[in-house]
Write a protein that holds these residues in place. Sequence first.
Motif, mmCIF file in Angstrom:
data_model
loop_
_atom_site.group_PDB
_atom_site.id
_atom_site.type_symbol
_atom_site.label_atom_id
_atom_site.label_comp_id
_atom_site.label_asym_id
_atom_site.label_seq_id
_atom_site.Cartn_x
_atom_site.Cartn_y
_atom_site.Cartn_z
ATOM 1 N N TRP A 200 1.183 5.296 -2.715
ATOM 2 C CA TRP A 200 -0.048 5.201 -3.378
ATOM 3 C C TRP A 200 -0.768 3.420 -2.797
ATOM 4 O O TRP A 200 0.287 2.495 -2.391
ATOM 5 C CB TRP A 200 -0.018 5.059 -4.810
ATOM 6 C CG TRP A 200 0.572 6.237 -5.006
ATOM 7 C CD1 TRP A 200 2.000 6.440 -5.964
ATOM 8 C CD2 TRP A 200 -0.305 7.127 -5.898
ATOM 9 N NE1 TRP A 200 1.458 7.626 -6.373
ATOM 10 C CE2 TRP A 200 0.206 8.123 -6.333
ATOM 11 C CE3 TRP A 200 -2.369 7.083 -6.637
ATOM 12 C CZ2 TRP A 200 -0.168 9.213 -7.267
ATOM 13 C CZ3 TRP A 200 -2.886 7.989 -7.025
ATOM 14 C CH2 TRP A 200 -1.890 8.921 -7.042
ATOM 15 N N SER A 201 -1.629 2.994 -2.777
ATOM 16 C CA SER A 201 -2.719 2.708 -1.882
ATOM 17 C C SER A 201 -2.820 1.723 -3.300
ATOM 18 O O SER A 201 -2.234 1.575 -4.071
ATOM 19 C CB SER A 201 -4.337 2.685 -1.636
ATOM 20 O OG SER A 201 -4.883 2.740 -2.577
ATOM 21 N N ARG B 152 -6.113 5.755 -2.716
ATOM 22 C CA ARG B 152 -5.390 6.849 -1.628
ATOM 23 C C ARG B 152 -4.286 6.593 -1.847
ATOM 24 O O ARG B 152 -3.354 5.742 -2.098
ATOM 25 C CB ARG B 152 -5.732 5.899 -0.713
ATOM 26 C CG ARG B 152 -7.346 5.900 -0.519
ATOM 27 C CD ARG B 152 -8.289 6.532 0.192
ATOM 28 N NE ARG B 152 -9.611 6.655 0.726
ATOM 29 C CZ ARG B 152 -10.269 6.908 0.357
ATOM 30 N NH1 ARG B 152 -10.111 7.174 -1.140
ATOM 31 N NH2 ARG B 152 -11.808 6.098 0.771
ATOM 32 N N ALA C 258 -0.971 7.989 1.236
ATOM 33 C CA ALA C 258 -0.553 7.898 1.971
ATOM 34 C C ALA C 258 0.870 8.830 2.853
ATOM 35 O O ALA C 258 1.352 8.847 1.926
ATOM 36 C CB ALA C 258 -0.034 6.800 2.378
ATOM 37 N N VAL D 252 -4.003 10.330 5.146
ATOM 38 C CA VAL D 252 -4.450 9.173 3.968
ATOM 39 C C VAL D 252 -5.368 10.036 3.582
ATOM 40 O O VAL D 252 -6.344 11.444 3.861
ATOM 41 C CB VAL D 252 -5.171 7.872 4.151
ATOM 42 C CG1 VAL D 252 -5.731 7.720 3.339
ATOM 43 C CG2 VAL D 252 -4.171 7.246 5.226
ATOM 44 N N TRP E 39 1.797 0.466 2.499
ATOM 45 C CA TRP E 39 0.006 0.194 2.723
ATOM 46 C C TRP E 39 -0.191 -1.064 2.325
ATOM 47 O O TRP E 39 1.545 -2.208 1.731
ATOM 48 C CB TRP E 39 -0.484 0.628 1.498
ATOM 49 C CG TRP E 39 -0.925 1.845 1.230
ATOM 50 C CD1 TRP E 39 0.207 2.940 0.401
ATOM 51 C CD2 TRP E 39 -2.068 2.485 1.544
ATOM 52 N NE1 TRP E 39 -1.282 4.446 0.506
ATOM 53 C CE2 TRP E 39 -2.476 3.366 1.528
ATOM 54 C CE3 TRP E 39 -2.973 1.909 2.572
ATOM 55 C CZ2 TRP E 39 -3.360 4.296 1.459
ATOM 56 C CZ3 TRP E 39 -4.182 2.677 2.386
ATOM 57 C CH2 TRP E 39 -4.315 3.800 2.366
ATOM 58 N N SER E 40 -0.096 -2.582 3.212
ATOM 59 C CA SER E 40 -0.454 -3.504 2.505
ATOM 60 C C SER E 40 -0.727 -3.612 1.921
ATOM 61 O O SER E 40 -1.901 -3.283 0.770
ATOM 62 C CB SER E 40 -1.368 -3.670 3.736
ATOM 63 O OG SER E 40 -1.718 -5.871 3.380
#
Length: 93
Positions: free
Chosen positions: A48-49, A54, A56, A66, A90-91
């Motif tokens: 999860w973002s 979002r 991925a 994505v 995610w970052s």
Amino acid sequence: VTSVAWSPDGTRIASAREDETVRVWDATTGACECTLEGHGEYVTSAAWSPDGKRIASASNDKTVRVWDATTGACVSTLEGHHRGAISAAWSPD
């Protein structure tokens, strides 16, 4: 199932699957909210973002996709890997 990830708010779960899909589940009821389809081989990872909007997914088909976590639409496909993609992340920002 190859990978499981909780949404940042704890209300949903994404499961990466060997049937080439990612499924999004309601964490309270256990109901499947949607199935993300488009990979050509098994999905190895889902993430999860940080904002929960979002998802991925990494796949043995050599792509990372994505997805819009609400509509289930694929919004981007990252191609060019020489081998299957093993993990998605995610970052924080």
